[in-house]
Scaffold this motif. Structure first.
Motif, PDB file in Angstrom:
ATOM      1  N   LYS B  24      57.241  28.537  54.097  1.00  0.00           N
ATOM      2  CA  LYS B  24      56.559  28.205  52.845  1.00  0.00           C
ATOM      3  C   LYS B  24      56.149  29.505  52.153  1.00  0.00           C
ATOM      4  N   THR B  25      56.061  29.449  50.832  1.00  0.00           N
ATOM      5  CA  THR B  25      55.437  30.554  50.112  1.00  0.00           C
ATOM      6  C   THR B  25      54.216  29.993  49.387  1.00  0.00           C
ATOM      7  N   PHE B  26      53.322  30.871  48.986  1.00  0.00           N
ATOM      8  CA  PHE B  26      52.029  30.423  48.490  1.00  0.00           C
ATOM      9  C   PHE B  26      51.656  31.064  47.163  1.00  0.00           C
ATOM     10  N   VAL B  27      51.120  30.235  46.277  1.00  0.00           N
ATOM     11  CA  VAL B  27      50.493  30.727  45.053  1.00  0.00           C
ATOM     12  C   VAL B  27      49.089  30.127  45.026  1.00  0.00           C
ATOM     13  N   PHE B  28      48.091  30.988  44.878  1.00  0.00           N
ATOM     14  CA  PHE B  28      46.702  30.537  44.813  1.00  0.00           C
ATOM     15  C   PHE B  28      46.256  30.478  43.359  1.00  0.00           C
ATOM     16  N   TYR B  29      45.476  29.448  43.061  1.00  0.00           N
ATOM     17  CA  TYR B  29      44.941  29.274  41.706  1.00  0.00           C
ATOM     18  C   TYR B  29      43.426  29.272  41.835  1.00  0.00           C
ATOM     19  N   ILE B  43      46.574  33.498  40.943  1.00  0.00           N
ATOM     20  CA  ILE B  43      46.398  33.358  39.499  1.00  0.00           C
ATOM     21  C   ILE B  43      44.922  33.096  39.254  1.00  0.00           C
ATOM     22  N   ILE B  44      44.291  34.010  38.524  1.00  0.00           N
ATOM     23  CA  ILE B  44      42.871  33.856  38.214  1.00  0.00           C
ATOM     24  C   ILE B  44      42.775  33.285  36.813  1.00  0.00           C
ATOM     25  N   ASP B  45      42.058  32.187  36.686  1.00  0.00           N
ATOM     26  CA  ASP B  45      42.120  31.438  35.439  1.00  0.00           C
ATOM     27  C   ASP B  45      40.737  30.888  35.095  1.00  0.00           C
TER      28      ASP B  45
END
Lengths: 372, 372
Positions: B24-29, B43-45
């Protein structure tokens, strides 16, 4: 602490996975342009122009492959601590230097000679007695640049096929099995030795590692520890070192060493109290070493070429799946499965049950299976 | 498969560490702007303007904290599968809804009432019988927005101190100990239950979890499994769910649930065949579940506020260190240490030995230590 890793393949990936829980961060430096580590920052530098940038962003440097140019490692070592030391690289890149060091330290090797022409290859084969294995003295790995001579008459053809100006010629070793020992040395000289693994290769690629190696006499483990300890101390080595050996009726004979975490130590992720990856990071970072005691019995099965039926393997209650997130290609290491058991009988059954879902796997053979 | 994680703290970090080996790969929000996961893309939002970008880069979405706005989760669910389902969030964010659901499913809870004024808080305290605990019905966590009333006369002050228009008032539970059960449900409805943990809190923060919980009668584990199974199936839940309970002379009483991996399950990293993190990733990704059997006995010690003498802990052959790479701050969770042992006697000794190097740790007390 920021760890710089030269190379960005699966070994770097598993070093990072073990290092994050120790609050390390990772920057990979890759000269090939096909990184597969998949986590952490990767600097791709085909032209060698970003090395200073890489060095400015790390505190310590290690590497995941031994074919790194020694002069690059030495240059890096003038800026940041490099573990293992560049001398270890140098020895591993030159079979003559490696065998000479083994000899100086009392580590048994096959009888060997150097050949610098087809004629001297023939003479070496005659003196040593065939079969012999001729290998390019430098630059060879994974069975490349090698030829087996069944008689001295094959020297001319072997010389031409290898195409290297300097060969090492080794007398063939009549061995029961291939084994390896993995050890780790800390900055302060502390040493730890994992139990040896029994390794099965197929077409030049490691397929199975069983650890602790079954039916291993205590004095054999002690001999291996004495040999690798001599290497670690002689090289003032910091990190994980692997020594591949043959077990023969006359005891252990060293094949080669690898100055890094090793495929035959992947079983340590679930099969030992501390994995080889964590122990390498501990050593490189200046921490004390972790406990190398085994947790039950393990067998590592490599996933080679194609992934097979991973979903079925995920259903097995005794299997741990480790994928490298790489594309399928014949002979490529795509991942491994660690099988755990409480007895060798159970282990054999479980390994066979798992291997049926990996279509590329050769039939499981080991010192535990009846000779066929 | 690309997993999107809402939130980027240590739970997301440990999900990623468990998920990489499954390719798996990961993207954090992260909406807070202080990510600490430390690996994978973040991703800082703060303004909520990059959600579409985040969603375009992931295949499935999960979250590491339950204070996520339900409408955001529902919006995401119209684009990508979200596990656990937004309804689980909704229930966890409203104590009245949670207690009502528990009641409908036959899960015992403390007696409770709703109060919408100081006067009705006083009446509730009188009817239930003091002591009672008043909590804001929504938005409270980690002991915030709560007050204990030793007599109904304290209602006015408690109402003012909490400052929330709708409170849930619970009769105080006389319990032997706090326990929790962690379970996981796959997409196809497959279920798995970890052995329960015994949890020790200090100043509202979890300090120690021992698993499997010592001296636990079989029917207690079975009751807990029945309760959490009812929740998992009712919510058509996918992923890891945690249920915190009190053990009393009259059996288990549910405190609250958390729709995520949980601090009281961190012991599973080395203490179970498959960690809670890997099982959550397996479930969210549509894989079969992993084996939840324990590997020996474990105690998780939280590292709170300051790191203490980590070098000494790294020397302990039975300790596994997991740092979150966060700065020190009073009350902050900085990491944890998992202690392994083969007997509870050995475990107690080892936990005490380790805790001496963690200056913030309260004295180890559990059902295993003599009452003082």
């Amino acid at each position: 602490m920021r760890i710089g890793v030269l190379g960005a393949g699966q070994l770097g990936r598993m070093l990072a996975l073990a290092g994050y829980p120790l609050a390390k961060t990772f920057v990979f430096y890759d000269m090939s342009g096909s990184p597969s580590a998949g986590l952490g920052e990767v600097i791709i530098d085909r032209e060698g122009q970003y090395l200073d940038d890489f060095l400015s962003r790390v505190d310590r440097v290690t590497y995941e492959f031994e074919h790194l140019p020694v002069d690059v490692a030495e240059k890096i070592a003038t800026h940041k601590p490099v573990h293992p030391c560049p001398r270890a690289l140098q020895v591993c890149q030159n079979r003559e230097a490696e065998k000479t060091l083994f000899g100086e330290l009392g580590i048994p090797t096959p009888e060997w000679k150097i050949a610098e022409s087809a004629a001297s290859l023939k003479a070496a084969a005659e003196e040593l007695g065939c079969p012999v294995v001729a290998k390019s003295n430098t630059e060879g790995y994974d069975g490349k640049g090698q030829a087996v001579l069944k008689s001295p008459e094959e020297a001319e053809a072997a010389w031409a096929s290898i195409g290297h100006p300097r060969l090492i010629v080794e007398k063939f070793v009549d061995f029961h099995r291939e084994v390896s020992i993995i050890a780790v040395r800390a900055e302060d000289g502390e040493l730890a030795f994992y139990p040896m693994a029994e390794n099965t290769h197929h077409e030049g690629i490691l397929r199975y590692s069983i650890a602790p190696a079954p039916k291993l006499e205590k004095h054999v483990q002690e001999d291996a520890e004495r040999y690798i300890k001599a290497l670690l101390n002689e090289l003032d080595y910091v990190g994980v070192l692997t020594l591949e050996l043959f077990e023969t009726t006359d005891g252990l004979v060293a094949n080669e060493m690898a100055p890094r975490v090793h495929n035959s130590g992947h079983w340590t992720i679930e099969g030992a109290m501390t994995s080889q990856f964590e122990n390498h990071i501990r050593a490189v970072s200046g921490h004390p070493l972790g406990n190398v005691a085994p947790r039950g019995l393990s067998c590592m099965i490599n996933i080679i070429g194609e992934h097979g039926d991973i979903e079925r393997i995920l259903e097995l209650p005794y299997a741990h799946v480790h994928l490298y997130n790489k594309g399928e290609r014949p002979g490529r290491k795509l991942g491994h499965v660690n099988i755990l058991a409480d007895s060798y009988e159970e282990l054999v059954w479980r390994v066979k049950n798992c291997a049926q879902f990996l279509p590329g796997s050769p039939e499981f053979k080991s010192s535990l299976t009846p000779k066929g």
